[in-house]
Design an enzyme around this catalytic site. Structure first.
Site, mmCIF file in Angstrom:
data_model
loop_
_atom_site.group_PDB
_atom_site.id
_atom_site.type_symbol
_atom_site.label_atom_id
_atom_site.label_comp_id
_atom_site.label_asym_id
_atom_site.label_seq_id
_atom_site.Cartn_x
_atom_site.Cartn_y
_atom_site.Cartn_z
ATOM 1 N N GLN A 1 8.833 -24.047 -18.527
ATOM 2 C CA GLN A 1 9.891 -23.465 -19.363
ATOM 3 C C GLN A 1 9.879 -21.931 -19.223
ATOM 4 O OE1 GLN A 1 7.793 -26.127 -21.257
ATOM 5 N NE2 GLN A 1 9.118 -27.362 -19.988
ATOM 6 N N LYS B 1 10.046 -20.721 -10.842
ATOM 7 C CA LYS B 1 8.586 -20.582 -10.980
ATOM 8 C C LYS B 1 7.846 -21.311 -9.862
ATOM 9 C CE LYS B 1 8.892 -22.316 -15.146
ATOM 10 N NZ LYS B 1 10.335 -22.297 -15.353
ATOM 11 N N GLY C 1 10.860 -29.321 -14.634
ATOM 12 C CA GLY C 1 11.301 -29.769 -13.313
ATOM 13 C C GLY C 1 11.067 -28.616 -12.364
ATOM 14 N N HIS C 2 10.028 -28.716 -11.573
ATOM 15 C CA HIS C 2 9.602 -27.597 -10.724
ATOM 16 C C HIS C 2 9.840 -27.943 -9.254
ATOM 17 C CE1 HIS C 2 6.757 -25.871 -14.053
ATOM 18 N NE2 HIS C 2 8.027 -25.881 -14.394
#
Ligand code: GDP
Ligand code: IMO
Ligand code: MG
Length: 421
Positions: A224, A16, A40-41
């Site tokens: 998510q 994402k 966690g991006h």
């Protein structure tokens, strides 16, 4: 002006942030609307890698305003450490961040209880990130949560925290057999946090609607994925928020009329961290092989991600529930080298095909279709015509099966490793 939404279509970690970063260059406001520091991006720009947990992934653009919406659960410690680590890397984010006055606070005791519940659940654990997310949302829903705005009023905070600790301490000591939480230290630290962030605490729903009304652009950043949604995911092996389009409206407070584009982020295969059903999972060495190829380790907890083949029922479910207008297909480069690629095309139970992604995945079997793979490295491709024919055929087949146009194809973690279709 309109708002765009980016949502995960699988069980999180679809890439994402890579797509959000790619899209954010032309956006005025980037908004997290649910979840917390469980996310966690990862954003990769040239040789630099950033992992965001709470601050929206658009923060790397110097003019972007990043909003933590009312639907997020905000952990003050995680937020401050994220600000600090950005500062160490030369990014002064503070005055470009806006925090909703009504977002809920994750207290240290929420993390403690999350950990204790998981430890005590034995064979029934969820495999949470232990960031206190479910406990904090639980308190929100049972109306014993603390909101950010509460930290700005000394008298109110004292009374409210006293009430909350009475209830939570009973749980902590009697159920979990842990030490009770002392009022003073927690009170002082919350008060100090409130004082520090006071200038950036806003009515973010009002700010965003006003900005949209004035022609500004908004990008909503999902955390998510659909399979982890509290209502539409694989309950109880889910997170504690609505990760899907409905959650984006409720968690940001923007008028739904502004929302025009919903881009579903979808890996060219599937991964999942934590427990829970995973119909197209590849077990054993073959699964490990894919994990190595895709570097599939959690960006928040470092846990190995389970890996599996593309799941048509899951993406069709995500398309329906989110109202997807487009798909960004990520990590396609990872599949280079396979002789054959499997696609889960349907679910069956007792030999009969199911109409749709079911509420319970127990006893679901998967029907597969196989497609020829490709050997070439595709990471330098910048248009569909740069891709080998079997790879293009795979994209076309996924588009056909999902029923949603594939608008972006990602062939590497970097900003530029992107094909706009
Ligand atoms: P998110 O939580 O959905 O933002 O995804 P994560 O950051 O947890 O995990 C995605 C991982 O894949 C990160 O390490 C990204 O840098 C990486 N990634 C994203 N897109 C691509 C891609 O197209 N190819 C490859 N090889 N890696 C990618
Ligand atoms: P991003 O935004 C993948 C999973 C956990 C666990 C379940 C519940 O990076 O895609 P929680 O701590 O939320 O109570 O854990 O949800 N999970 C994620 N899996 N990516 C995430 O975020 C996740 N956030 C939570 O592994 O199975
Ligand atoms: Mg992630």
């Amino acid at each position: 002006m309109s708002a765009k939404l980016v949502v995960g279509t699988q069980w999180g970690d679809e890439g994402k942030a890579k797509i959000i970063d790619y899209l954010s260059g032309e956006i005025d406001y980037i908004v997290r609307y649910q979840g917390g520091a469980n996310a966690g991006h990862t954003v990769k720009v040239k040789d630099e890698t950033y992992i965001f947990h709470l601050i929206p992934s658009g923060i790397l653009y110097p003019d972007a305003i990043c909003v933590i919406g009312n639907g997020v659960v905000l952990d003050p410690t995680a937020f401050e450490s994220e600000l600090d680590s950005l500062k160490e890397r030369g990014i002064d984010a503070f005055h470009r961040v806006m925090l909703s006055e009504t977002c809920h606070i994750v207290l240290p005791l929420h993390r403690t209880i999350d950990e204790a519940r998981e430890a005590q659940a034995a064979g029934k654990k969820i495999g949470t990130t232990k960031r206190g997310i479910g406990v904090s949302y639980g308190d929100k829903v049972t109306r014993i949560g603390l909101r950010l705005g509460d930290l700005l009023e000394t008298g109110y905070l004292k009374e409210r925290l006293g009430h909350i600790l009475e209830i939570k301490n009973a749980e902590i000591t009697r159920i979990h057999g842990l030490e009770k939480i002392e009022f003073n230290e927690l009170y002082e630290s919350l008060l100090a946090f409130g004082d520090r962030v006071r200038p950036i605490v806003k009515n973010t729903s009002f700010e965003l609607n006003r900005a949209l009304g004035r022609g500004k652009s908004v990008l909503l950043e999902g955390a998510q994925g659909t399979g982890l949604d509290i209502d539409f995911g694989t309950y109880p092996y889910v997170t504690s928020s609505n990760t899907t389009t409905g959650g984006a409206i409720a968690g940001s407070g923007i008028s739904f009329q502004y929302l025009k584009d919903v881009i579903g982020i979808c890996k060219a295969y599937v991964t999942r961290v934590g427990e829970g059903p995973f119909p197209t999972e590849i077990h054993g060495e073959a699964g490990e092989h894919l994990r190595k190829l895709g570097h599939e380790f959690g960006a928040t907890t470092g846990r190995p991600r389970r890996c599996g083949w593309f799941d048509t029922e899951l993406i069709r479910h995500a398309a329906r529930v989110n109202g997807l207008t487009g798909i960004a297909l990520t990590k396609l480069d990872v599949l280079s080298g396979y002789d054959e690629i499997q696609i889960g095309v349907a679910y069956k139970r007792n030999g009969e095909r199911l109409d749709a992604f079911p509420g319970m995945l127990e006893n679901v079997e998967v029907e597969y279709e196989s497609m020829p793979g490709w050997k070439q490295d595709i990471s330098a491709a910048r248009s569909l015509s740069d891709l080998p024919a079997p790879c293009r055929a795979y994209i076309e087949r996924l588009q056909e099966l999902s029923g949603v146009p594939i608008s972006f194809v990602s062939v590497g973690p970097g900003r530029d490793d992107t094909i706009v279709v």
